[in-house]
Scaffold this motif. Sequence first.
Motif, PDB file in Angstrom:
ATOM      1  N   LYS A   1      19.580   7.562  20.330  1.00 55.76           N
ATOM      2  CA  LYS A   1      18.131   7.568  20.560  1.00 55.76           C
ATOM      3  C   LYS A   1      17.601   8.876  19.994  1.00 55.76           C
ATOM      4  CE  LYS A   1      14.389   6.748  23.771  1.00 55.76           C
ATOM      5  NZ  LYS A   1      13.980   6.421  25.155  1.00 55.76           N
ATOM      6  N   PRO A   2      17.078   8.869  18.756  1.00 59.19           N
ATOM      7  CA  PRO A   2      16.726  10.128  18.087  1.00 59.19           C
ATOM      8  C   PRO A   2      15.436  10.769  18.569  1.00 59.19           C
ATOM      9  CG  PRO A   2      16.278   8.255  16.660  1.00 59.19           C
ATOM     10  CD  PRO A   2      16.948   7.702  17.871  1.00 59.19           C
ATOM     11  N   LEU A   3      14.551  10.014  19.254  1.00 64.15           N
ATOM     12  CA  LEU A   3      13.306  10.570  19.776  1.00 64.15           C
ATOM     13  C   LEU A   3      13.289  10.406  21.288  1.00 64.15           C
ATOM     14  CD1 LEU A   3      10.622   9.337  17.199  1.00 64.15           C
ATOM     15  CD2 LEU A   3      11.220  11.699  17.694  1.00 64.15           C
TER      16      LEU A   3
ATOM     17  N   PRO B   1      15.307  19.093  -0.606  1.00 63.10           N
ATOM     18  CA  PRO B   1      13.922  18.605  -0.701  1.00 63.10           C
ATOM     19  C   PRO B   1      13.838  17.188  -1.239  1.00 63.10           C
ATOM     20  CG  PRO B   1      14.363  20.260  -2.378  1.00 63.10           C
ATOM     21  CD  PRO B   1      15.546  20.254  -1.476  1.00 63.10           C
ATOM     22  N   HIS B   2      14.761  16.823  -2.159  1.00 65.69           N
ATOM     23  CA  HIS B   2      14.813  15.465  -2.705  1.00 65.69           C
ATOM     24  C   HIS B   2      16.259  15.028  -2.827  1.00 65.69           C
ATOM     25  CE1 HIS B   2      10.572  15.073  -3.655  1.00 65.69           C
ATOM     26  NE2 HIS B   2      10.592  16.274  -4.189  1.00 65.69           N
ATOM     27  N   VAL B   3      16.490  13.746  -2.621  1.00 71.19           N
ATOM     28  CA  VAL B   3      17.813  13.166  -2.827  1.00 71.19           C
ATOM     29  C   VAL B   3      17.675  12.087  -3.898  1.00 71.19           C
ATOM     30  CG1 VAL B   3      19.734  11.903  -1.780  1.00 71.19           C
ATOM     31  CG2 VAL B   3      18.493  13.627  -0.447  1.00 71.19           C
ATOM     32  N   PHE B   4      18.454  12.212  -4.972  1.00 81.19           N
ATOM     33  CA  PHE B   4      18.340  11.294  -6.102  1.00 81.19           C
ATOM     34  C   PHE B   4      19.361  10.161  -5.974  1.00 81.19           C
ATOM     35  CE2 PHE B   4      17.361  15.626  -7.595  1.00 81.19           C
ATOM     36  CZ  PHE B   4      16.022  15.452  -7.905  1.00 81.19           C
ATOM     37  N   ASP B   5      18.978   8.992  -6.449  1.00 83.76           N
ATOM     38  CA  ASP B   5      19.884   7.853  -6.614  1.00 83.76           C
ATOM     39  C   ASP B   5      20.467   7.345  -5.300  1.00 83.76           C
ATOM     40  OD1 ASP B   5      19.496   8.228  -9.373  1.00 83.76           O
ATOM     41  OD2 ASP B   5      21.166   9.653  -9.462  1.00 83.76           O
ATOM     42  N   GLN B   6      19.811   7.625  -4.189  1.00 84.23           N
ATOM     43  CA  GLN B   6      20.224   7.065  -2.900  1.00 84.23           C
ATOM     44  C   GLN B   6      18.966   6.556  -2.203  1.00 84.23           C
ATOM     45  OE1 GLN B   6      23.279   9.227  -0.597  1.00 84.23           O
ATOM     46  NE2 GLN B   6      23.256  10.802  -2.203  1.00 84.23           N
ATOM     47  N   ALA B   7      18.715   5.273  -2.342  1.00 85.01           N
ATOM     48  CA  ALA B   7      17.433   4.704  -1.937  1.00 85.01           C
ATOM     49  C   ALA B   7      17.171   4.809  -0.438  1.00 85.01           C
ATOM     50  CB  ALA B   7      17.369   3.232  -2.368  1.00 85.01           C
ATOM     51  N   ASN B   8      18.219   4.854   0.366  1.00 85.94           N
ATOM     52  CA  ASN B   8      18.027   4.861   1.816  1.00 85.94           C
ATOM     53  C   ASN B   8      18.018   6.261   2.427  1.00 85.94           C
ATOM     54  OD1 ASN B   8      20.752   5.236   1.218  1.00 85.94           O
ATOM     55  ND2 ASN B   8      21.391   4.460   3.217  1.00 85.94           N
ATOM     56  N   ILE B   9      18.059   7.305   1.562  1.00 89.15           N
ATOM     57  CA  ILE B   9      18.048   8.688   2.053  1.00 89.15           C
ATOM     58  C   ILE B   9      16.903   9.451   1.398  1.00 89.15           C
ATOM     59  CG2 ILE B   9      19.364  10.834   2.270  1.00 89.15           C
ATOM     60  CD1 ILE B   9      21.910   9.252   2.055  1.00 89.15           C
TER      61      ILE B   9
ATOM     62  N   ILE C   1       8.136  11.160  11.159  1.00 88.75           N
ATOM     63  CA  ILE C   1       9.562  10.948  11.442  1.00 88.75           C
ATOM     64  C   ILE C   1       9.765   9.653  12.214  1.00 88.75           C
ATOM     65  CG2 ILE C   1      11.552  11.868  12.703  1.00 88.75           C
ATOM     66  CD1 ILE C   1      10.529  14.674  11.980  1.00 88.75           C
ATOM     67  N   GLU C   2       8.835   9.328  13.079  1.00 88.44           N
ATOM     68  CA  GLU C   2       8.897   8.055  13.803  1.00 88.44           C
ATOM     69  C   GLU C   2       8.881   6.888  12.819  1.00 88.44           C
ATOM     70  OE1 GLU C   2       7.027   6.849  18.061  1.00 88.44           O
ATOM     71  OE2 GLU C   2       5.581   7.209  16.458  1.00 88.44           O
ATOM     72  N   ASN C   3       8.024   6.973  11.792  1.00 86.94           N
ATOM     73  CA  ASN C   3       7.969   5.921  10.765  1.00 86.94           C
ATOM     74  C   ASN C   3       9.256   5.861   9.955  1.00 86.94           C
ATOM     75  OD1 ASN C   3       5.380   5.127  11.465  1.00 86.94           O
ATOM     76  ND2 ASN C   3       4.392   6.511   9.999  1.00 86.94           N
ATOM     77  N   VAL C   4       9.821   7.022   9.664  1.00 83.82           N
ATOM     78  CA  VAL C   4      11.080   7.071   8.907  1.00 83.82           C
ATOM     79  C   VAL C   4      12.192   6.388   9.689  1.00 83.82           C
ATOM     80  CG1 VAL C   4      12.892   8.623   8.065  1.00 83.82           C
ATOM     81  CG2 VAL C   4      10.496   9.132   7.583  1.00 83.82           C
ATOM     82  N   ILE C   5      12.262   6.677  10.979  1.00 82.00           N
ATOM     83  CA  ILE C   5      13.289   6.071  11.829  1.00 82.00           C
ATOM     84  C   ILE C   5      13.083   4.558  11.908  1.00 82.00           C
ATOM     85  CG2 ILE C   5      14.157   5.932  14.198  1.00 82.00           C
ATOM     86  CD1 ILE C   5      13.484   8.945  14.430  1.00 82.00           C
TER      87      ILE C   5
ATOM     88  N   SER D   1      17.366   7.497   6.265  1.00 80.60           N
ATOM     89  CA  SER D   1      18.022   8.716   6.702  1.00 80.60           C
ATOM     90  C   SER D   1      17.320   9.916   6.077  1.00 80.60           C
ATOM     91  CB  SER D   1      19.499   8.715   6.296  1.00 80.60           C
ATOM     92  OG  SER D   1      20.189   7.681   6.960  1.00 80.60           O
ATOM     93  N   ILE D   2      17.408  11.066   6.738  1.00 78.21           N
ATOM     94  CA  ILE D   2      16.814  12.296   6.217  1.00 78.21           C
ATOM     95  C   ILE D   2      17.930  13.290   5.926  1.00 78.21           C
ATOM     96  CG2 ILE D   2      15.245  14.230   6.667  1.00 78.21           C
ATOM     97  CD1 ILE D   2      13.811  12.458   8.714  1.00 78.21           C
TER      98      ILE D   2
END
Length: 618
Positions: free
Chosen positions: A270-272, A442-450, A427-431, A436-437
Amino acid sequence: MTRIKLNEIYSGLVQKGFFDSDKKRLFLEKIFERLEDDVNKRRNVIIRAPPGIGKTTITHVLFLNALINEDITYMDVIHVVPTRSLIEDLWRRSVNRFSRILNLSNIDPESLVKRNIVRLYSGVHETSFLIGSLIFTTYDTYYYNIIKIPPQETRKIVSDISYGHYEIPRAAIHYSANIFDEIHLVLEEGGQSTQAYSSIIEYLAKTRTLLILLTATLPSKILARIKENLGNFGIDIDIIDYSSEEYKHIVKEDEFYTRESSKNFERLEKPLIDLNNNNYQELIDTIAGLWNKDLSRGNSPRIAIICNTISRAKKIFRLLRDRLGKNNVILLTSRFTRRDREKKLEEIETRNRIILVSTQVIEVGVDMNFNVLISEIAPPSSLVQRFGRLARGDNSFGEWGLFYDNDTLKGSGIYDPELTSCSHKYIENVIRSNLSINWHLPHVFDQANIMGYSEIIEKCWENRDINLSANIYTLEILSNPMISSKDSVYLQNAITFREENLCTLYIGTEEYPENIHDYYESLDNKAINIACNELINYIDKILRERSNIDIYALIYKRDDNKVYNKKIDRDTLREISKIFKDPVKYMKHLGANEIYLSIAIPEDLYDGGIYGEGLKDL
């Protein structure tokens, strides 16, 4: 003599084992390639790059550049940071590393290094007037030096004994490379510190003084505003941005990105966690569950809980201590003496299993790693700094979560409510979207779910505005040679750097050193720095509610160079309050024969040691 380039100096440090890694970072090499031209042309620079990438390397390389090369555009390096704890960390690491790579016969390398790498802030004066090869100082100390009020000269200035020798530190600033670290902490605030440092940036740019701004989280909107403001004066500023398309191909191949992008930042089940209605049970149960199980990656639990306020940190600390035992939980806030804080940090660093409950004092200047970090919701930049303590270095796995209540979302009386509530919503919307964060990139390339952390920062700043206009009084002091130190003192009400003064609370009324030098020596063990308003309110509450407790003012008398005590009643407290809260009155007071140094309370109002709570509640 052929000039040695910055990248060659960087390569040499890597080869000599100066850094923790023996691999060069491609992005740092690109920075030094750009800086070579920027430094030669005295062009101002903003560098935005993730926490932990090694931005302090820039300071070390520029320091060696000044020692090795001739005919360069600066002589020394001044590194400016927000906190004294960060100075101590940077200074200690710099001294240790340079001492390690020096191979000198008949000379102690550490002694030599300490003569060239020095600290200057309240309580530590290893240099006068910002003179030294590499100087670590605070934003406050730098500010007062550049506006013609060197702190060590204040008494002489207000007493008309001296003009303040203010051109000495100002000259040192102009012939140095000035590096402002964690600059977002003064530019995102939007208050007096933002106005003050906007003025300083404009002044240094106009005078072609070498200026480098370092940040991990400054929003693009503020970067653009700085560039626009300086552009109005025909001043160019070079922005080197880790997140820009220009460096994408370099970043993806860099050792730092490869390591950090492979890490698994896993949300708690439960992250929040909602603490409304004083419901702490779920948070405590979650922490206890993590403590009592072996983490899935085989790590011993090192858990950090970061709160926005001291009162909340104390409450969670007490609940966890009662649940899991006194020796398993450590509290860290600003209400401890420096020596107790150091003891706590040493204990945390050496323990495989520990729970730390802290306030935002952990955001900068604490180089520690945790495999679980749960934070109270705060503005995006603060969250990024906090989660920078999760899965640091070669650690590949970390679990994270957040907690809040209605007071949190209103800013807890500390933060901007809009930025704090935006963090929560985004962050609620991201969850909810099951993304994943990665809290380190600042940016993660080539990983659509992160996603990287910059999306949260940019989203929360897209509809905000901030006033980066220079303060006209500050600019006048900086640029008008006819304004003296004495004039600057009397302009303090218009240009104060902080919203309020800091005061000293002294622990112990029975014994205190009568010699002024011994008094200052005792502060590490006995002093807590606290906002003057908070100190006055705390003492007032004691006088109203605890008539059996004696409170004293510690006073320095110049005519016999001794420290005396004076019992405080409410009338005396009102007198002290008028002095401490008014910048001009306080500076005038420093020139008097009798000076209030601190307010002393009995030792039983302080709970010290590794497992203590610090300054007690009343």
